[in-house]
Design a protein around this motif. Structure first.
Motif, mmCIF file in Angstrom:
data_model
loop_
_atom_site.group_PDB
_atom_site.id
_atom_site.type_symbol
_atom_site.label_atom_id
_atom_site.label_comp_id
_atom_site.label_asym_id
_atom_site.label_seq_id
_atom_site.Cartn_x
_atom_site.Cartn_y
_atom_site.Cartn_z
ATOM 1 N N GLN A 5 0.839 -1.189 0.000
ATOM 2 C CA GLN A 5 0.000 0.000 0.000
ATOM 3 C C GLN A 5 0.882 1.249 0.000
ATOM 4 O OE1 GLN A 5 -3.488 0.391 -0.008
ATOM 5 N NE2 GLN A 5 -3.363 -1.740 -0.659
ATOM 6 N N PRO A 6 0.466 2.311 -0.662
ATOM 7 C CA PRO A 6 1.280 3.545 -0.650
ATOM 8 C C PRO A 6 1.566 4.012 0.775
ATOM 9 C CG PRO A 6 -0.520 3.709 -2.241
ATOM 10 C CD PRO A 6 -0.744 2.446 -1.458
ATOM 11 N N PHE A 7 2.829 4.333 1.053
ATOM 12 C CA PHE A 7 3.269 4.875 2.342
ATOM 13 C C PHE A 7 3.057 3.896 3.503
ATOM 14 C CE2 PHE A 7 1.209 8.392 -0.103
ATOM 15 C CZ PHE A 7 2.367 8.837 -0.703
ATOM 16 N N SER A 8 2.899 2.593 3.224
ATOM 17 C CA SER A 8 2.612 1.645 4.297
ATOM 18 C C SER A 8 3.779 1.503 5.260
ATOM 19 C CB SER A 8 2.264 0.265 3.706
ATOM 20 O OG SER A 8 3.330 -0.191 2.877
ATOM 21 N N ARG A 14 -3.237 8.017 13.319
ATOM 22 C CA ARG A 14 -4.686 7.874 13.396
ATOM 23 C C ARG A 14 -5.152 8.140 14.811
ATOM 24 N NH1 ARG A 14 -6.761 2.388 10.675
ATOM 25 N NH2 ARG A 14 -8.723 3.377 11.203
ATOM 26 N N GLY A 15 -6.185 8.934 14.943
ATOM 27 C CA GLY A 15 -6.770 9.193 16.252
ATOM 28 C C GLY A 15 -8.040 8.391 16.410
ATOM 29 N N ASP A 28 -7.112 6.743 5.691
ATOM 30 C CA ASP A 28 -5.917 6.866 6.517
ATOM 31 C C ASP A 28 -5.064 8.048 6.081
ATOM 32 O OD1 ASP A 28 -6.628 4.603 7.896
ATOM 33 O OD2 ASP A 28 -5.499 3.259 6.585
ATOM 34 N N CYS A 29 -4.459 8.681 7.062
ATOM 35 C CA CYS A 29 -3.514 9.768 6.818
ATOM 36 C C CYS A 29 -2.174 9.327 7.394
ATOM 37 C CB CYS A 29 -4.002 11.052 7.501
ATOM 38 S SG CYS A 29 -2.915 12.464 7.287
ATOM 39 N N GLU A 86 -1.888 13.562 3.094
ATOM 40 C CA GLU A 86 -3.341 13.536 3.178
ATOM 41 C C GLU A 86 -3.965 13.158 1.836
ATOM 42 O OE1 GLU A 86 -4.169 17.523 4.319
ATOM 43 O OE2 GLU A 86 -3.344 17.301 6.345
ATOM 44 N N PRO A 87 -4.652 12.013 1.764
ATOM 45 C CA PRO A 87 -5.355 11.645 0.522
ATOM 46 C C PRO A 87 -6.369 12.722 0.147
ATOM 47 C CG PRO A 87 -5.210 9.761 1.998
ATOM 48 C CD PRO A 87 -4.735 10.952 2.781
#
Length: 478
Positions: A5-8, A14-15, A28-29, A86-87
């Motif tokens: 996954q991108p940036f995995s 995540r909050g 996800d950010c 940020e997507p």
């Protein structure tokens, strides 16, 4: 087998999931950061940045949203700066690298990004850019955002010296409302309508506009909650209570269903707060039923407390106590009282028929539509009272003088922002009235400064009296 996954491999940020979020509709950010190699490129290619019209070619960008070059230049001691990936949406692979704005040539931007962890193979879809714009000194506007020099001309947005979409939209509401009402009245041949103005105690929009038209701005203005002296009262949960009625008064809200819903919500809030106020138990019973750790700790069970009662409103005002905790106790007491009543009435059927209308109703918890407002209004009640006292003290202090030798630094004023320290040292206000006109100096800091000066004055007076006393004693001996 499955592609990564991108940036995995980058730290995920995540909050807690927001309430009432639709299942599967969260994205996800991720978080990465610049490094020394990034900073070297940012500095080495600074000569390729455009020359601006403002500040001798350096430009006057937003203080709280600086470009990556400004961050590297301003905080030279920092070895990295965070960037949130940020997507751009639910159904796209395009990602916005927050915190990395800058108008370098596209090929240089690509080099800069590829020095960062997780972005080694990144491609740029749209390069970053800057926009330089002129603005009108907002002090030439009234609180309706109409220009003082040209009647009927209203301004809103960056032209008033602000930055950000929300700031522009907020001004558009006020300018648009006043322009529309004025145009409508002129078309109908009526007198000019009453201006639609929001006060600092009514809305953040009121704070923003009042700051602009009374203080002006020397840099792109951004709205912060800290700029509002009434911020405890300006909450998202009570926005409709503060503003919908005013909107109706000025003809901006006309939907009868919306107004009926507001009336119902106001009634429900009043009724539920009143119910909390009327419900009382001995403090020891609160502790026994709700747990002493929640309901005030060991203080609840101190000797002599058996005869002391507290209302549900008072208990909810304690730290760590929620409306849910309080209402669970209230519901249990109501159930017990209802059971006891039914047992008593069952012993005499005739009496049961007579008293049927007086039977205890089932306890209904505060509805979710007013839950947050009921809880917040009780929780913040004492803080609102203190807020009013601070503001009143501040109003009385407007004419008080500030000593010319006062020192402004973070060791003495640790709660002040870098901007506030910088501007106090630059302008050196001689009175609190002058200090209140400095853009960027928050009401909270002004109150802090007032108390600090009063403390210095008391210490100075005490030393003076001590010296006078010593001199008088010495003269007496002579």
């Amino acid at each position: 087998e499955r592609p990564a996954q991108p940036f995995s491999h980058v730290r995920q940020s995540r909050g807690e999931e927001p309430p009432m979020a639709a299942v599967g509709r969260l994205i996800d950010c991720y978080q990465t950061a610049t490094n020394e190699a990034t900073h070297k490129l940012v500095t080495d290619y600074a000569h390729l940045l455009p020359e601006y019209d403002g500040m001798d070619g350096k430009g006057n960008g937003p203080r709280y949203c600086p470009s990556i070059y400004k961050k590297v230049e301003r905080f030279a001691e920092r070895k990295s700066h965070n960037s949130f990936l940020e997507p751009e949406g639910l159904n796209t692979h395009i990602v916005y690298p927050n915190g990395m704005s800058g108008p370098y040539p596209e090929e240089i931007q690509l080099q800069i990004f590829r020095t960062m962890k997780g972005l080694e193979n990144v491609e740029i879809i749209r390069p970053g850019y800057d926009v330089e714009y002129d603005f009108v000194n907002p002090r030439v506007l009234t609180h309706t955002l109409e220009t003082k020099a040209i009647a009927g001309l209203y301004l809103a947005g960056q032209i008033c010296g602000t930055t950000g979409y929300e700031e522009a939209g907020a001004q558009g509401i006020v300018a648009g409302a006043n322009a529309g009402r004025a145009a409508g009245a002129a078309y109908r041949g009526e007198e000019a309508p009453e201006p639609f103005v929001l006060g600092r105690d009514e809305a953040y929009i009121g704070v923003l506009i009042d700051d602009l038209v009374t203080k002006g701005t020397l840099e792109p203005y951004r709205m912060f909650t800290s700029r509002a002296e009434y911020r405890i009262s300006l909450r998202a949960d009570n926005a409709d209570l503060r503003l919908t009625g005013k909107g109706a008064e000025y003809g901006l809200v006309t939907d009868p269903e919306r107004l009926a819903a507001l009336d119902m919500r106001e009634t429900m809030i009043t009724d539920n707060v009143e119910r909390l106020r009327k419900f009382k138990l001995f403090v020891t019973e609160w502790a026994a039923r709700g747990g002493s750790d929640i309901m005030g700790g060991d203080a609840m069970n101190r000797p002599g407390r058996e005869s002391h009662k507290k209302s549900a409103e008072e208990v909810l005002g304690m730290p760590h106590v929620t409306l849910k905790h309080v209402e669970e106790v209230m519901a249990a007491v109501h159930d017990e009282q209802k059971t006891q009543q039914q047992q008593q009435l069952s012993q005499n059927e005739d009496e049961a028929i007579i008293n049927n209308e007086e039977s205890i109703e089932c306890f209904i918890p505060t509805p979710s539509s007013v839950y947050d407002t009921v809880e917040a209004s009780v929780k913040y009640k004492s803080y609102v009272v203190r807020q009013e006292k601070d503001i009143e003290s501040w109003r009385k202090a407007q004419g008080a003088r500030i000593p010319p030798n006062i020192i402004y630094n973070h060791s003495i004023m640790p709660t002040f922002s870098k901007e506030e320290i910088e501007k106090l040292n630059r302008f050196k206000p001689t009175t609190f009235a002058e200090a209140s006109q400095i853009s960027g100096l928050t009401p909270q800091s002004l109150v802090y400064l007032y108390h600090h000066v009063m403390k210095l004055n008391k210490e100075s007076k005490r030393k003076s009296e001590s010296v006078d006393g010593a001199i008088a004693t010495a003269n007496g001996k002579m």
